[in-house]
Write a protein that holds these residues in place. Structure first.
Motif, PDB file in Angstrom:
ATOM      1  N   ILE A 106       7.423   2.104   5.152  1.00 56.68           N
ATOM      2  CA  ILE A 106       7.756   3.402   4.558  1.00 56.68           C
ATOM      3  C   ILE A 106       9.274   3.512   4.452  1.00 56.68           C
ATOM      4  O   ILE A 106       9.990   3.243   5.426  1.00 56.68           O
ATOM      5  CB  ILE A 106       7.202   4.562   5.405  1.00 56.68           C
ATOM      6  N   LYS A 108      12.622   6.024   3.153  1.00 56.56           N
ATOM      7  CA  LYS A 108      13.031   7.405   2.890  1.00 56.56           C
ATOM      8  C   LYS A 108      14.548   7.445   2.794  1.00 56.56           C
ATOM      9  O   LYS A 108      15.239   6.695   3.499  1.00 56.56           O
ATOM     10  CB  LYS A 108      12.537   8.331   4.002  1.00 56.56           C
ATOM     11  N   TYR A 157      -0.729   6.610   4.716  1.00 57.33           N
ATOM     12  CA  TYR A 157       0.254   6.621   3.630  1.00 57.33           C
ATOM     13  C   TYR A 157      -0.032   5.498   2.629  1.00 57.33           C
ATOM     14  O   TYR A 157       0.262   5.632   1.440  1.00 57.33           O
ATOM     15  CB  TYR A 157       1.671   6.471   4.192  1.00 57.33           C
ATOM     16  N   GLN A 163       0.463   9.181  -4.380  1.00 51.18           N
ATOM     17  CA  GLN A 163       1.366  10.281  -4.015  1.00 51.18           C
ATOM     18  C   GLN A 163       2.810   9.821  -3.801  1.00 51.18           C
ATOM     19  O   GLN A 163       3.699  10.655  -3.621  1.00 51.18           O
ATOM     20  CB  GLN A 163       0.869  10.958  -2.741  1.00 51.18           C
ATOM     21  N   TYR A 164       3.047   8.497  -3.810  1.00 49.66           N
ATOM     22  CA  TYR A 164       4.367   7.998  -3.425  1.00 49.66           C
ATOM     23  C   TYR A 164       4.903   7.006  -4.441  1.00 49.66           C
ATOM     24  O   TYR A 164       4.145   6.402  -5.211  1.00 49.66           O
ATOM     25  CB  TYR A 164       4.298   7.331  -2.040  1.00 49.66           C
ATOM     26  N   ILE A 189       6.731   1.682   0.211  1.00 48.88           N
ATOM     27  CA  ILE A 189       6.609   2.951  -0.499  1.00 48.88           C
ATOM     28  C   ILE A 189       7.738   3.876  -0.077  1.00 48.88           C
ATOM     29  O   ILE A 189       8.265   3.773   1.035  1.00 48.88           O
ATOM     30  CB  ILE A 189       5.250   3.628  -0.236  1.00 48.88           C
ATOM     31  N   GLU A 190       8.112   4.769  -0.974  1.00 48.21           N
ATOM     32  CA  GLU A 190       9.162   5.747  -0.667  1.00 48.21           C
ATOM     33  C   GLU A 190       8.545   7.129  -0.571  1.00 48.21           C
ATOM     34  O   GLU A 190       7.797   7.553  -1.456  1.00 48.21           O
ATOM     35  CB  GLU A 190      10.237   5.743  -1.741  1.00 48.21           C
ATOM     36  N   VAL A 191       8.855   7.829   0.512  1.00 52.23           N
ATOM     37  CA  VAL A 191       8.397   9.206   0.692  1.00 52.23           C
ATOM     38  C   VAL A 191       9.597  10.133   0.607  1.00 52.23           C
ATOM     39  O   VAL A 191      10.745   9.720   0.821  1.00 52.23           O
ATOM     40  CB  VAL A 191       7.669   9.387   2.039  1.00 52.23           C
ATOM     41  N   HIS A 192       9.331  11.385   0.292  1.00 51.83           N
ATOM     42  CA  HIS A 192      10.400  12.386   0.206  1.00 51.83           C
ATOM     43  C   HIS A 192      10.220  13.493   1.239  1.00 51.83           C
ATOM     44  O   HIS A 192      11.188  14.136   1.636  1.00 51.83           O
ATOM     45  CB  HIS A 192      10.461  12.980  -1.209  1.00 51.83           C
TER      46      HIS A 192
END
Length: 459
Positions: A106, A108, A157, A163-164, A189-192
């Motif tokens: 993950i 961010k 996730y 969603q990502y 994956i990149e989450v915000h």
């Protein structure tokens, strides 16, 4: 992903690589945190006889070592024929794990810099306790909870990817000499949104991870593999513009790989483990009669901080520390690496591109001289000024017991340009190798590790 989007992402990855430290997660704090995690780890690994394995048995009629559930993995036999090679036929045990696991990180952004959520994870085969693993490192059997243990942290996730933003996603192989057609999904994956940082996890920039690669046995194999799949603009590669980031792969390179696969023509068949010639089974190991190569052993695990706190399993124990070295040189301003189209019995498609040298030197002392890898002596005897990277790093600790390789990146001697190593070796521009990593089954795990090591030098 469009060329422009790929270029923007590559620049963001480069900014993270340039961030040697982070106000969000200072590196000195990491070392204190990691040391504390190691001290608090209560895991205990004990080698045991096969008869003491819980849930594992030698299958009647085949001798294959299998789990009662029929899941996880098995130890089987493999019959190999490679015409034209110095050693053209042999049998051996092999790990068969047909399910595809998740190796996921993950990412961010903090203060404009990408950070990556890494885990201090114990694996039973680690030589030193904890190592730095991806956010999620799990087989399908584990994350579907065949073991009836706790859920794998953060796996959800990677089960709702819509969603990502996906920064990298490709199925990659693992060791073709020990695994039969093993694949894992390497994904970033990149989450915000804000996410809870659980105990045992920590944010790090790519620059910090690159510094940690120089520490022996710290950044684990799965982390190195996933990081290699990120788009990365090699500033020293000698390219510019869109091609600098999109890394177009030349048709002649793809043709060379196809020709090598066609010329190799290996014949590989699974066979019952008890029909593997020259391998002997005792109460606590399966080993080659020469005492070389590797053994199959069994361990009992008492683990802290894992989804399951206690289990036993078979493992592969290599005999000796390996050497994986990549020779590089600059031609017309472009950085190139000397790669080997290397067949391995567990490859999905005959062979993958390997480092210039990839072997365990001790295994060749009793083999014909023609079997000794070209340039091995030059690598071992390289002058200090040629050595650009040198670190001993561990291989996958979930299946291999104390498996370690010395990883080297070397500045090649100019005289090597005049040496004919045959059709299975080729100097390949670095951007093209990076482009190949975006596709499955082109670069093997050792080559991907060395690409990550090269990334740590580029900035």
């Amino acid at each position: 992903m469009s060329v422009l989007a790929h270029r923007v992402l590559a620049h963001r990855v480069a900014r993270s690589a340039l961030a040697a430290d982070s106000s969000t997660a200072p590196l000195p704090d990491f070392h204190g945190w990691f040391d504390e995690r190691n001290r608090a780890d209560t895991s205990r690994i004990e080698r045991i006889p096969f008869a003491s394995l819980r849930g594992w048995n030698f299958q009647s009629g085949t001798g294959n070592l299998v789990h009662d559930s029929g899941r996880f993995f098995s130890i089987e036999g493999l019959d190999i024929r490679m015409p034209g090679r110095a050693v053209d036929a042999w049998t051996q045990p092999i790990l068969h794990q047909p399910e595809v696991g998740i190796l996921g990180i993950i990412a961010k952004e903090f203060n404009g810099i990408l950070h990556f959520l890494m885990q201090a994870k114990m694996e039973p085969g680690n030589c030193n306790g904890l190592q730095l693993s991806p956010t999620v490192q799990a087989t399908r059997s584990n994350y579907t909870r065949v073991h009836k243990g706790a859920a794998v942290p953060y796996v959800e996730y990677f089960q709702r990817l819509g969603q990502y933003r996906i920064l990298a996603d490709v199925r990659q192989s693992e060791q073709g000499c020990w695994f039969y057609r093993k694949r894992n999904r390497n994904i970033v994956i990149e989450v915000h949104e804000d996410i809870e940082v659980l105990d045992g996890f920590r944010w790090l920039t790519l620059g910090q991870l690159h510094q940690l690669l120089a520490v022996d046995d710290l950044v684990n194999m799965d982390s190195r593999s996933v990081l290699a799949c990120l788009p990365f603009p090699f500033h020293g590669a000698g390219t510019s513009g869109a091609g600098h980031h999109s890394a177009l792969i030349g048709t002649d390179l793809l043709s060379w790989i196809t020709e090598a696969r066609t010329r190799c023509d290996p014949r590989v068949e699974r066979l019952p483990l008890d029909r593997a010639r020259d391998w002997q089974r005792s109460a606590d190991r399966i080993s080659h009669e020469s005492g070389r190569f590797f053994s199959v052993i069994a361990v009992d695990v008492q683990a802290g901080g894992r989804e399951v706190r206690s289990w036993s399993q078979p493992m592969i124990e290599p005999h000796g520390t390996g050497v994986s070295a990549l020779l590089t040189r600059r031609v017309d301003g472009v950085l190139r690496a000397l790669v080997h189209a290397r067949p391995e019995p567990g490859c999905t498609d005959a062979l993958e591109l390997a480092p210039t040298v990839q072997c365990t030197p001790a295994n060749y002392t009793h083999l014909p001289a023609a079997a000794r890898p070209p340039l091995l002596d030059q690598v071992i005897e390289a002058a200090p000024e040629q050595v650009l990277f040198d670190s001993v790093l561990s291989e996958e600790g979930g299946r291999f017991y104390h498996a370690r390789n010395r990883y080297l990146v070397l500045d090649a001697d100019p005289d090597l340009s005049n040496i004919d190593l045959g059709p299975d070796y080729r100097w390949v521009p670095l951007p093209e190798l990076i482009g190949l990593i975006r596709h499955s089954h082109y670069l093997n795990i050792e080559a991907r590790t060395l690409i990550t090591c090269l990334q740590s030098l580029d900035v």
